[in-house]
Scaffold this active site. Sequence first.
Site, short mmCIF file in Angstrom:
data_model
loop_
_atom_site.label_atom_id
_atom_site.label_comp_id
_atom_site.label_asym_id
_atom_site.label_seq_id
_atom_site.Cartn_x
_atom_site.Cartn_y
_atom_site.Cartn_z
N GLY A 75 0.80 -1.21 0.00
CA GLY A 75 0.00 0.00 0.00
C GLY A 75 0.84 1.26 0.00
O GLY A 75 0.52 2.25 -0.69
N ASN A 165 -8.16 4.18 8.41
CA ASN A 165 -7.55 3.06 9.14
C ASN A 165 -7.67 3.20 10.65
O ASN A 165 -7.59 2.21 11.36
CB ASN A 165 -6.08 2.91 8.75
CG ASN A 165 -5.33 4.21 8.77
OD1 ASN A 165 -5.68 5.15 8.05
ND2 ASN A 165 -4.31 4.31 9.60
N GLN A 193 -7.85 -0.20 3.62
CA GLN A 193 -8.69 -0.71 4.71
C GLN A 193 -10.06 -1.15 4.22
O GLN A 193 -10.69 -2.01 4.81
CB GLN A 193 -8.84 0.36 5.80
CG GLN A 193 -7.56 0.66 6.56
CD GLN A 193 -7.09 -0.50 7.43
OE1 GLN A 193 -7.87 -1.35 7.86
NE2 GLN A 193 -5.79 -0.54 7.69
N HIS A 215 -1.80 -7.65 2.63
CA HIS A 215 -1.78 -8.17 4.02
C HIS A 215 -2.95 -7.68 4.86
O HIS A 215 -3.11 -8.12 6.00
CB HIS A 215 -0.44 -7.90 4.69
CG HIS A 215 -0.19 -6.49 5.13
ND1 HIS A 215 -0.24 -6.12 6.45
CD2 HIS A 215 0.15 -5.39 4.44
CE1 HIS A 215 0.07 -4.82 6.55
NE2 HIS A 215 0.31 -4.36 5.34
N CYS A 341 1.75 1.99 12.00
CA CYS A 341 2.99 2.54 11.46
C CYS A 341 3.52 3.66 12.33
O CYS A 341 4.71 3.93 12.32
CB CYS A 341 2.75 3.06 10.05
SG CYS A 341 1.87 1.89 9.02
C1 LIG Z 1 -5.08 3.14 4.89
C2 LIG Z 1 -3.72 2.54 4.71
N1 LIG Z 1 -2.98 2.90 3.65
C3 LIG Z 1 -1.76 2.40 3.44
C4 LIG Z 1 -1.21 1.48 4.30
C5 LIG Z 1 0.15 0.94 4.01
O1 LIG Z 1 0.05 -0.32 3.40
P1 LIG Z 1 1.32 -1.32 3.43
O2 LIG Z 1 1.44 -1.79 4.85
O3 LIG Z 1 0.93 -2.41 2.48
O4 LIG Z 1 2.50 -0.56 2.98
C6 LIG Z 1 -1.94 1.07 5.44
C7 LIG Z 1 -1.34 0.15 6.43
O5 LIG Z 1 -1.46 0.34 7.61
C8 LIG Z 1 -3.23 1.61 5.63
O6 LIG Z 1 -3.98 1.26 6.68
#
Ligand SMILES: Cc1ncc(COP(=O)(O)O)c(C=O)c1O
Length: 399
Positions: A75, A165, A193, A215, A341
Amino acid sequence: MSSHRTGLVYLDHAATTPMRPEAIAAMTEELARLGNPSSLHAAGRRARRVVEESREQLAEVFGARPSEVVFTSGGTEADNLAVKGLYWARQDGSRPQGKRQRVLTTSVEHHAVLDSVRWLEEAQGAEAVWLAVGGDGAARPDALRAAIAQAPEQVAVASVMWANNEVGTVQPVSELAAVAHEYGVPFHTDAVQAAAQLPVDFAASGVDALTVSAHKLGGPVGVGALILARGAGPVPVLHGGGQERDIRSGTLDTPAIRAFAVAAAVCAEQRAEEAERLAALRDDLVRQVLAVVPDAVLNGPPPGPGRLPGNAHFSFPGCEGDALLMLLDANGIACSTGSACTAGVAEPSHVLLAMGADDSRARGSLRFSLGHTSTKHDVDALGLVIGEVVDRARRAAAR
Ligand SMILES: Cc1ncc(COP(=O)(O)O)c(C=O)c1O
């Protein structure tokens, strides 16, 4: 893997959800095989076939054409490619009106979008226009219209996530995309999400670019896709071997791509039923928490179509979210203070602040997110301990 059997009460599916057994089986089988999908020999052609079949499967799940699916490492990369790549593609030095420097987005986006926009501002001379959101986290199409109408010729791209998220707000993505298109502005949405829990149809939504990540829906970490409408040609972020129509270079990860497609197909097959099951479990969770902590505040929209079915997000007045998280962890319950994150860094959630929460409410918050392995046992386990955990966190904060 049932969290019941492992003893772990896993309420953090929005951070990552267990791989579906079907995806593990497909990936394991593929890992034992050889072949770079770009190679011309038989092993390469076999791998290419797997990639293309997976692309077709994913396109079907997400209402797109196979040629619109661009594989990425997840993502984060897909968001970077969309925001930066579409911004760059809209710059044309020869335009008499000058640069299209404006990027329209909300302040509740995931950091993959938020920080891409900030980087464009700091390093590329872009100007971010932050659309206000309501107390429920939702962006309004008329706010987007007003922001574009100020100077339509200066807008490069707009990006608003499909579902948040942290607090689970579902955004009116089709309406937002329609407004952007009235002015010829390309529209991206981060559906990372949303994809596991809502029907995400790329064509029907009318967006130009859409991010998904494996994932979050039962596939492996490290693979995702940017679904791109024909004509929406972002300038690449990664240069190299010219894979993915030169939009995203890098050897394709055949096992991960196959597992992504298998997980997405299983997810799509069960989605309607699962959404109902998760919403009922979530409602039970909310009831149980409010029964023992009556002054807890449910953040985000009320349960219903405006909220992800698996999301519950509370502020617990007088508590630090980190303390609550650690106390629950000591009880074998995994949850999050918000975006995984940024967890670990004791900062109040930018999402809650944008929704109008004050610093202390934003700090004292926890996200519980449900997914395909969640059971009533998980919810009851939280209900049993949350009262005592909140009491302890309050005593600790008062000291
Ligand atoms: C809304 C959203 N965008 C992007 C991401 C990032 O995705 P990835 O973990 O595949 O890099 C996340 C992951 O927490 C997310 O919740």
